[in-house]
Design an enzyme around this catalytic site. Structure first.
Site, short mmCIF file in Angstrom:
data_model
loop_
_atom_site.label_atom_id
_atom_site.label_comp_id
_atom_site.label_asym_id
_atom_site.label_seq_id
_atom_site.Cartn_x
_atom_site.Cartn_y
_atom_site.Cartn_z
N GLU A 33 -16.48 -7.60 -5.10
CA GLU A 33 -15.05 -7.33 -4.91
C GLU A 33 -14.26 -8.64 -4.86
O GLU A 33 -13.19 -8.77 -5.45
CB GLU A 33 -14.81 -6.57 -3.60
CG GLU A 33 -15.21 -5.11 -3.62
CD GLU A 33 -14.18 -4.23 -4.31
OE1 GLU A 33 -13.18 -4.76 -4.84
OE2 GLU A 33 -14.38 -3.00 -4.34
N LYS A 37 -12.42 -4.67 1.99
CA LYS A 37 -11.85 -3.80 3.02
C LYS A 37 -12.75 -2.57 3.14
O LYS A 37 -12.94 -1.83 2.17
CB LYS A 37 -10.43 -3.39 2.64
CG LYS A 37 -9.81 -2.43 3.64
CD LYS A 37 -8.36 -2.15 3.33
CE LYS A 37 -7.79 -1.14 4.31
NZ LYS A 37 -6.38 -0.84 4.05
N ARG A 50 -11.14 7.87 3.02
CA ARG A 50 -10.85 6.79 2.08
C ARG A 50 -12.12 6.21 1.44
O ARG A 50 -12.10 5.13 0.88
CB ARG A 50 -10.10 5.66 2.79
CG ARG A 50 -8.80 6.07 3.46
CD ARG A 50 -7.83 4.89 3.48
NE ARG A 50 -6.80 4.97 4.50
CZ ARG A 50 -5.80 5.84 4.51
NH1 ARG A 50 -5.70 6.76 3.57
NH2 ARG A 50 -4.91 5.80 5.48
N LYS A 93 -12.11 -7.34 6.10
CA LYS A 93 -11.49 -6.47 7.09
C LYS A 93 -12.35 -5.24 7.34
O LYS A 93 -12.76 -4.62 6.36
CB LYS A 93 -10.12 -6.06 6.56
CG LYS A 93 -9.40 -5.04 7.41
CD LYS A 93 -8.15 -4.60 6.71
CE LYS A 93 -7.54 -3.47 7.52
NZ LYS A 93 -6.45 -2.84 6.87
N CYS A 95 0.85 -1.18 0.00
CA CYS A 95 0.00 0.00 0.00
C CYS A 95 0.89 1.23 0.00
O CYS A 95 2.11 1.14 0.14
CB CYS A 95 -0.92 0.01 1.22
SG CYS A 95 -2.29 1.19 1.05
N SER A 144 -6.84 -2.98 14.38
CA SER A 144 -6.28 -2.25 15.53
C SER A 144 -7.34 -1.73 16.49
O SER A 144 -7.19 -1.83 17.71
CB SER A 144 -5.42 -1.09 15.02
OG SER A 144 -6.17 -0.21 14.20
N CYS A 171 -0.20 4.34 1.76
CA CYS A 171 -0.59 5.37 2.73
C CYS A 171 0.45 5.64 3.81
O CYS A 171 0.52 6.74 4.34
CB CYS A 171 -1.94 5.04 3.36
SG CYS A 171 -1.97 3.50 4.26
N TYR A 200 -3.49 -8.78 16.35
CA TYR A 200 -2.49 -8.29 17.31
C TYR A 200 -2.51 -9.13 18.58
O TYR A 200 -1.61 -9.03 19.40
CB TYR A 200 -2.75 -6.81 17.63
CG TYR A 200 -2.75 -5.95 16.38
CD1 TYR A 200 -1.55 -5.49 15.83
CD2 TYR A 200 -3.94 -5.64 15.71
CE1 TYR A 200 -1.55 -4.74 14.67
CE2 TYR A 200 -3.95 -4.89 14.55
CZ TYR A 200 -2.76 -4.44 14.02
OH TYR A 200 -2.75 -3.71 12.87
C1 PBG Z 1 -3.02 0.26 4.78
C2 PBG Z 1 -3.61 -0.52 5.88
C3 PBG Z 1 -4.44 -0.08 6.93
C4 PBG Z 1 -4.63 -1.20 7.75
C5 PBG Z 1 -3.96 -2.26 7.16
N1 PBG Z 1 -3.35 -1.83 6.00
C6 PBG Z 1 -4.96 1.26 7.28
C7 PBG Z 1 -5.93 1.93 6.44
O1 PBG Z 1 -6.45 1.41 5.45
O2 PBG Z 1 -6.17 3.10 6.78
C8 PBG Z 1 -5.40 -1.21 9.03
C9 PBG Z 1 -5.02 -2.27 9.99
C10 PBG Z 1 -5.52 -2.09 11.37
O3 PBG Z 1 -6.30 -1.17 11.68
O4 PBG Z 1 -5.10 -2.88 12.22
N2 PBG Z 1 -3.88 0.72 3.83
#
Ligand code: PBG
Length: 322
Positions: free
Chosen positions: A229, A191, A213, A244, A116, A270, A118, A309
């Protein structure tokens, strides 16, 4: 006569004989944040127990993962400098490329890299900006370069998380062309544009500097669209598809499991982790029981692989160690 379902719940022996879902430490993938710099091990404020490591401090956490019996890690990089085009993401000398080379020298873990932009762009979006929005097709050129550079460094699998259309096809084609036909792609297929990524964005300093996003990540209200998707990613060559976040999207995991026969991964993200840790800290919940119940529910919903995690603490509870 009525049915006495309680007969099979009388003690743990019989309960374990009829148990339908069993978690195992082999189900887990553990995410690791790697930060450019030296001698860094800093705890992430909103993810207690999770740290950012510099490459020279990685050995400590890799050993813990191996000792816990967890086989796979998912890497995220935090570069020294961010710029408009996320150069560090695809540079052969980027944080992830250097980290993968090192990890492959010192451990036997299965190394998956998040593909990615970002964490690497100064605007915090997952692609190349044109006219105030992320340009899908321009971004594909970069994603291809990022994936290829990770695999050249030694990554065992790549996981594109950007949500651009057509990226699986482009990455597959690029890998095949360069002689990496055997490297699988785990696509972040469904996602969602979720507030549950908050702590991650703090950890990786990757929050978008303007807008959000929602023009590329999915609307949390949709599940049929998630199937589109996923079908598209499978068609383009994904080997594993991902849903996710996980807990608020158990129905999406179940739909995916029922409709497709390829392995399904779920990312227990997270914010989901942070809520458990915060409530536990306040003494509101029994932490390990909540963790095991959450992970079991993700597996019961149909996930074959759980990125979490909690992997190390859950593995320990399950009898981690060798
Ligand atoms: C990158 C990415 C993200 C996460 C995994 N890969 C953040 C986002 O899309 O803003 C989030 C993982 C998490 O919250 O544990 N694009």
């Amino acid at each position: 006569m009525f049915k006495r379902t309680r007969r099979l719940r009388r003690d743990e022996n019989i309960r374990s004989l009829v148990r339908e879902t069993r978690l195992s430490k082999e189900d887990f993938i553990y995410p690791i944040f790697i930060k450019d710099g030296e001698n860094v091990k800093e705890e992430i404020r909103s993810l207690p127990g999770i740290y950012r490591y510099s490459i020279d401090r990685l050995e400590e956490i890799l050993e813990k993962v191996e000792m816990a019996g967890v086989k796979g890690i998912l890497l995220f990089g935090i570069p020294k400098e961010k710029d408009e085009f996320g150069k560090d993401a695809y540079s052969d000398d980027g944080i992830i490329q250097r980290a993968v080379r090192k990890i492959k020298q010192i451990s036997k873990l299965y190394v998956i890299t998040d593909v990615c932009m970002c964490e690497y762009t100064n605007h915090g979006h997952c692609g190349i900006i044109d006219n105030g929005d992320v340009d899908n097709d321009k971004t594909l050129d970069y994603l291809e370069k990022i994936a290829l550079s990770h695999v050249k460094a030694g990554a065992d699998m790549v996981a594109p998380s950007d949500m651009m259309d057509g990226r699986v096809k482009r990455i597959r084609k690029a890998l095949d062309k360069e002689g990496y036909a055997n490297i699988p792609i785990m696509a972040y297929s469904a996602k969602y544009a979720s507030a549950f990524y908050g702590p991650f964005r703090e950890a990786a300093d990757s929050a978008p500097k303007f807008g959000d996003r929602k023009s590329y990540q999915m609307d949390p209200a949709n599940v049929r669209e998630a199937m589109l998707e996923i079908a598209a990613d499978i068609e383009e060559g994904a080997d594993i598809v991902m849903v996710k976040p996980a807990i608020s999207y158990l129905d999406v995991i179940r739909w995916t499991r029922d409709r497709f026969d390829i392995p399904v991964a779920a990312y227990n993200v997270s914010g989901e982790y942070a809520m458990v840790k915060a409530a536990a800290k306040l003494g509101y919940i029994d932490e390990i029981k909540i963790i095991m119940e959450i992970l079991t529910s993700i597996k019961r919903a149909g996930a074959d692989i759980i990125i979490t995690y909690h992997a190390l603490e859950a593995a320990k509870y399950l009898g981690g160690g060798q």
